[in-house]
Write a protein that holds these residues in place. Sequence first.
Motif, PDB file in Angstrom:
ATOM      1  N   GLU A 379     -11.683  -2.134  -7.878  1.00 52.83           N
ATOM      2  CA  GLU A 379     -10.864  -1.066  -7.316  1.00 52.83           C
ATOM      3  C   GLU A 379     -10.756  -1.275  -5.806  1.00 52.83           C
ATOM      4  OE1 GLU A 379     -11.985   2.829  -8.379  1.00 52.83           O
ATOM      5  OE2 GLU A 379     -11.989   2.448 -10.535  1.00 52.83           O
ATOM      6  N   LEU A 380      -9.539  -1.363  -5.318  1.00 52.77           N
ATOM      7  CA  LEU A 380      -9.285  -1.690  -3.920  1.00 52.77           C
ATOM      8  C   LEU A 380      -8.519  -0.570  -3.228  1.00 52.77           C
ATOM      9  CD1 LEU A 380      -8.154  -5.392  -4.465  1.00 52.77           C
ATOM     10  CD2 LEU A 380     -10.397  -4.629  -3.658  1.00 52.77           C
ATOM     11  N   TYR A 381      -8.686  -0.470  -1.920  1.00 51.38           N
ATOM     12  CA  TYR A 381      -7.882   0.450  -1.121  1.00 51.38           C
ATOM     13  C   TYR A 381      -6.543  -0.212  -0.799  1.00 51.38           C
ATOM     14  CZ  TYR A 381     -12.120   3.212  -0.466  1.00 51.38           C
ATOM     15  OH  TYR A 381     -13.239   3.982  -0.675  1.00 51.38           O
ATOM     16  N   ASP A 382      -5.483   0.594  -0.784  1.00 50.37           N
ATOM     17  CA  ASP A 382      -4.155   0.068  -0.504  1.00 50.37           C
ATOM     18  C   ASP A 382      -3.922  -0.161   0.982  1.00 50.37           C
ATOM     19  OD1 ASP A 382      -2.424   0.248  -3.191  1.00 50.37           O
ATOM     20  OD2 ASP A 382      -3.855   1.889  -3.128  1.00 50.37           O
ATOM     21  N   ALA A 383      -4.627   0.570   1.820  1.00 53.89           N
ATOM     22  CA  ALA A 383      -4.538   0.386   3.275  1.00 53.89           C
ATOM     23  C   ALA A 383      -5.826   0.916   3.884  1.00 53.89           C
ATOM     24  CB  ALA A 383      -3.331   1.129   3.852  1.00 53.89           C
ATOM     25  N   ILE A 384      -6.246   0.320   4.988  1.00 59.32           N
ATOM     26  CA  ILE A 384      -7.465   0.743   5.675  1.00 59.32           C
ATOM     27  C   ILE A 384      -7.177   0.871   7.160  1.00 59.32           C
ATOM     28  CG2 ILE A 384      -9.848   0.136   6.261  1.00 59.32           C
ATOM     29  CD1 ILE A 384     -10.089  -1.348   3.658  1.00 59.32           C
ATOM     30  N   VAL A 385      -7.598   1.999   7.745  1.00 59.11           N
ATOM     31  CA  VAL A 385      -7.502   2.231   9.183  1.00 59.11           C
ATOM     32  C   VAL A 385      -8.932   2.285   9.721  1.00 59.11           C
ATOM     33  CG1 VAL A 385      -6.754   3.817  10.993  1.00 59.11           C
ATOM     34  CG2 VAL A 385      -5.345   3.500   8.941  1.00 59.11           C
ATOM     35  N   VAL A 386      -9.251   1.417  10.688  1.00 61.23           N
ATOM     36  CA  VAL A 386     -10.611   1.313  11.238  1.00 61.23           C
ATOM     37  C   VAL A 386     -10.619   1.852  12.658  1.00 61.23           C
ATOM     38  CG1 VAL A 386     -12.588  -0.212  11.580  1.00 61.23           C
ATOM     39  CG2 VAL A 386     -10.809  -0.830   9.917  1.00 61.23           C
ATOM     40  N   ASP A 387     -11.265   2.981  12.869  1.00 67.75           N
ATOM     41  CA  ASP A 387     -11.383   3.562  14.205  1.00 67.75           C
ATOM     42  C   ASP A 387     -12.647   3.024  14.875  1.00 67.75           C
ATOM     43  OD1 ASP A 387     -10.503   5.041  16.314  1.00 67.75           O
ATOM     44  OD2 ASP A 387     -11.251   6.962  15.590  1.00 67.75           O
ATOM     45  N   GLU A 388     -12.634   2.956  16.208  1.00 67.46           N
ATOM     46  CA  GLU A 388     -13.761   2.423  16.983  1.00 67.46           C
ATOM     47  C   GLU A 388     -14.118   1.015  16.512  1.00 67.46           C
ATOM     48  OE1 GLU A 388     -14.690   4.004  19.544  1.00 67.46           O
ATOM     49  OE2 GLU A 388     -13.936   6.012  19.171  1.00 67.46           O
ATOM     50  N   ALA A 389     -13.099   0.185  16.290  1.00 72.47           N
ATOM     51  CA  ALA A 389     -13.314  -1.147  15.718  1.00 72.47           C
ATOM     52  C   ALA A 389     -14.148  -2.046  16.621  1.00 72.47           C
ATOM     53  CB  ALA A 389     -11.967  -1.808  15.419  1.00 72.47           C
ATOM     54  N   GLY A 402     -12.780  -7.258   2.121  1.00 75.09           N
ATOM     55  CA  GLY A 402     -13.071  -7.438   0.702  1.00 75.09           C
ATOM     56  C   GLY A 402     -12.738  -6.231  -0.149  1.00 75.09           C
ATOM     57  N   LEU A 403     -12.577  -5.065   0.472  1.00 78.20           N
ATOM     58  CA  LEU A 403     -12.250  -3.827  -0.253  1.00 78.20           C
ATOM     59  C   LEU A 403     -10.765  -3.486  -0.165  1.00 78.20           C
ATOM     60  CD1 LEU A 403     -15.291  -1.639   0.863  1.00 78.20           C
ATOM     61  CD2 LEU A 403     -14.952  -2.694  -1.369  1.00 78.20           C
ATOM     62  N   LEU A 404      -9.971  -4.366   0.459  1.00 72.16           N
ATOM     63  CA  LEU A 404      -8.557  -4.086   0.725  1.00 72.16           C
ATOM     64  C   LEU A 404      -7.656  -4.880  -0.206  1.00 72.16           C
ATOM     65  CD1 LEU A 404      -6.328  -2.864   2.594  1.00 72.16           C
ATOM     66  CD2 LEU A 404      -6.651  -4.871   4.065  1.00 72.16           C
ATOM     67  N   ARG A 405      -6.678  -4.203  -0.783  1.00 69.96           N
ATOM     68  CA  ARG A 405      -5.679  -4.897  -1.583  1.00 69.96           C
ATOM     69  C   ARG A 405      -4.905  -5.864  -0.678  1.00 69.96           C
ATOM     70  NH1 ARG A 405      -4.298  -3.189  -6.344  1.00 69.96           N
ATOM     71  NH2 ARG A 405      -4.945  -1.044  -5.861  1.00 69.96           N
ATOM     72  N   GLY A 406      -4.889  -7.121  -1.063  1.00 68.20           N
ATOM     73  CA  GLY A 406      -4.239  -8.133  -0.236  1.00 68.20           C
ATOM     74  C   GLY A 406      -5.181  -8.841   0.706  1.00 68.20           C
ATOM     75  N   GLY A 407      -6.437  -8.378   0.790  1.00 67.91           N
ATOM     76  CA  GLY A 407      -7.421  -9.034   1.637  1.00 67.91           C
ATOM     77  C   GLY A 407      -6.990  -9.101   3.087  1.00 67.91           C
ATOM     78  N   ALA A 408      -7.165 -10.278   3.718  1.00 64.03           N
ATOM     79  CA  ALA A 408      -6.857 -10.447   5.135  1.00 64.03           C
ATOM     80  C   ALA A 408      -5.370 -10.305   5.432  1.00 64.03           C
ATOM     81  CB  ALA A 408      -7.355 -11.802   5.616  1.00 64.03           C
ATOM     82  N   ALA A 409      -4.516 -10.348   4.400  1.00 59.96           N
ATOM     83  CA  ALA A 409      -3.074 -10.156   4.596  1.00 59.96           C
ATOM     84  C   ALA A 409      -2.641  -8.728   4.289  1.00 59.96           C
ATOM     85  CB  ALA A 409      -2.293 -11.128   3.701  1.00 59.96           C
ATOM     86  N   GLY A 410      -3.603  -7.870   3.933  1.00 58.79           N
ATOM     87  CA  GLY A 410      -3.278  -6.497   3.557  1.00 58.79           C
ATOM     88  C   GLY A 410      -3.060  -5.589   4.749  1.00 58.79           C
ATOM     89  N   ASP A 411      -2.783  -4.314   4.459  1.00 56.06           N
ATOM     90  CA  ASP A 411      -2.497  -3.322   5.502  1.00 56.06           C
ATOM     91  C   ASP A 411      -3.806  -2.825   6.116  1.00 56.06           C
ATOM     92  OD1 ASP A 411       0.221  -3.500   5.167  1.00 56.06           O
ATOM     93  OD2 ASP A 411       0.322  -1.901   3.684  1.00 56.06           O
ATOM     94  N   LEU A 412      -4.264  -3.518   7.130  1.00 53.63           N
ATOM     95  CA  LEU A 412      -5.501  -3.184   7.841  1.00 53.63           C
ATOM     96  C   LEU A 412      -5.160  -2.918   9.298  1.00 53.63           C
ATOM     97  CD1 LEU A 412      -8.669  -3.067   7.855  1.00 53.63           C
ATOM     98  CD2 LEU A 412      -8.591  -5.474   8.534  1.00 53.63           C
ATOM     99  N   LEU A 413      -5.400  -1.694   9.772  1.00 56.21           N
ATOM    100  CA  LEU A 413      -5.119  -1.334  11.158  1.00 56.21           C
ATOM    101  C   LEU A 413      -6.431  -1.214  11.924  1.00 56.21           C
ATOM    102  CD1 LEU A 413      -3.049  -0.500  13.331  1.00 56.21           C
ATOM    103  CD2 LEU A 413      -3.412   1.874  12.617  1.00 56.21           C
ATOM    104  N   LEU A 414      -6.607  -2.042  12.946  1.00 59.20           N
ATOM    105  CA  LEU A 414      -7.793  -2.038  13.793  1.00 59.20           C
ATOM    106  C   LEU A 414      -7.496  -1.248  15.060  1.00 59.20           C
ATOM    107  CD1 LEU A 414      -8.613  -5.832  13.469  1.00 59.20           C
ATOM    108  CD2 LEU A 414      -9.793  -3.965  12.282  1.00 59.20           C
TER     109      LEU A 414
END
Length: 630
Positions: A379-389, A402-414
């Motif tokens: 089970e993966l998250y569709d997008a992740i927002v990381v505050d205080e990165a 590793g918990l994000l759908r699409g991995g390093a190419a997924g919707d990850l906001l730092l």
Amino acid sequence: MRGNRRFFDATFALPAPIARKVNGAVGMIHEHGPRHPALQTRRVQRNPDGRFHFMDVDDKYRIVAVLEGDVVFLENVGNHDAVERWGENATLRQYEERLDVPPVGIRREPLPVRVRASSAPALIEEPYSLPEIVERETQLSDLLAGDVFGTLTGYIDGTIEDWMIFLSPLQRRAADRDDLGPARVTGGPGTGKSVVGLHRAKRYAKRYAKRSDARAKVLMTSFVNTVPDVLAGLFERLAPDLTERAAFRSIHWLATAVLEDRGRVVRVDEDSAHRRFDQRLASHAVRREALRAAGFTGAYLWQEITRVIQGRLVPDLAHYLALSRHGRQMPMREGERRLVWSLYEEYRESCASADPVVVDWSGHLAVACEALTAQPAVELYDAIVVDEAQDVTEAGVRLLVGLLRGGAAGDLLLIGDNGQRIYAGGWRAGHIGLEVRGRSVVLDECYRSTDEIMAAAAALGRYLSTEDFGEDGLRSTAMRTMRHGRRPRLHESPGRDAERDWMVSELAGSEIEPESCAVLLPTNQLADSWRAVLSERGFAVCDLLKYAGRSAPGVKVGTYNRGKGLEFKRVLLPSLDSTALGMGVNVDDLLRRGTGLYVAMTRARDELTMSFAGSLSPLLESVLERVDFV
């Protein structure tokens, strides 16, 4: 009704009593329309565009607005002489020209075809109407903002929680970008990084809510355990209809869940782990003295092992010898690294021999990341927002990937600011496989703190690290402040009791409501002491450990670290003496202490009050010219 960025900037620069009058005038427009008699609305006679109008705030201040049908476009506000001259020469051509500018960001689908609304009257010599301009929010979000009345109310008269979800036009531009894949938002304190993250999370949640998968979720997370609860409370105010589509968890909560799902049992016990480290350090006198002679204290070595070796998931000595130690100022030669690595191996063996296995907080993330690599998540998250990165270790970021759908190419906001890093260690986005170039936004306008508060904080900044995080670095940026107020104040007391009496009198006599004030301290022990003092003096107290972004009675009290990601109308900083704050024993310790104080100072929106008893910490020497002694 819409307002442009100039109107907001001008309002925030006004004295608070005048800004309240502006809000009253905007409220009148909102309630009764632009022709209410109290506004004295009239055309700008010398402007050839008949839609430009003046509206009275009082007998000295005017609003410049454009009226076209039912649309009200707030352009500027200020002293009548200056703003009337401005209004006589104003045009809308700058907004018309922006219609041909593509939106900022990377799109994977073609832009929609623009169709003129034929029923709307045209602007001067142009085929676009004012309604079309103000409705084109995704393209003009850096210039326009809706809900002007709500925005000003949240800023001027609302609770601090209202203010914490305020989105300025420039911040809206960052929130509305159509980035797909990893992205980054950087900027100094008060520039609205966290609120951009909240609005971007809302945007993600709306996007994924359209899917049939009922489990689709957006994650907002942070290294600081209290921040996700605060973000959850603010998100509830911002998007109550989307709360089921969003999750708010600390990174360590996620690590625990990963390990439990895989049947791994570890005990996170920082104190026990630190004792094992101290035992191994003391057991080898020759190694200990060699490292001490090189300038490395036990505290420094503890951070080296936990935040650098474990935090970077360093697999062996060869990799450690070649490692660029991001975020560390003191150089470490090969011989010293070999000694540190031997200490690390003994420490690791000692922790592994416990039943169950003992880990420190950094080791907790490292173990979870390794477990997730061995057994990927289903089970993966569709997008992740990381505050205080900036304070998350590389192991923590890899865990999130590793918990994000699409991995390093997924919707990850730092989201982060290196100037506010309070923990050792660092990482590079490219080393993790995150391509954020072309998808980064730098916010350089401080909407939170006044110019006077930021000038004092900036004076402290010369002590802070310039090391960067992220693929092409988070450089320190010159910020433009939007508001003015009283200078920070500093009080010297002859002793601790006198200092407490003075601070209590400051709180009791303040016009700012207690629930919008915070007392921040450098240590947990001092925070506990001040909670007791204020309770004894009859104040309601809210422990920052229990604050969750919802309006709560009582003065907020906690450490500098617990204040990260938060803001308050007034911040009080007692115990700024050499004993409590000090200077540190090496350059990295000095940077850590200085950064903590910098974070605390920049939590203040309107007022900053500081005090000390005895000798002032040398960290404040550079600030003295920017404060008033009281």
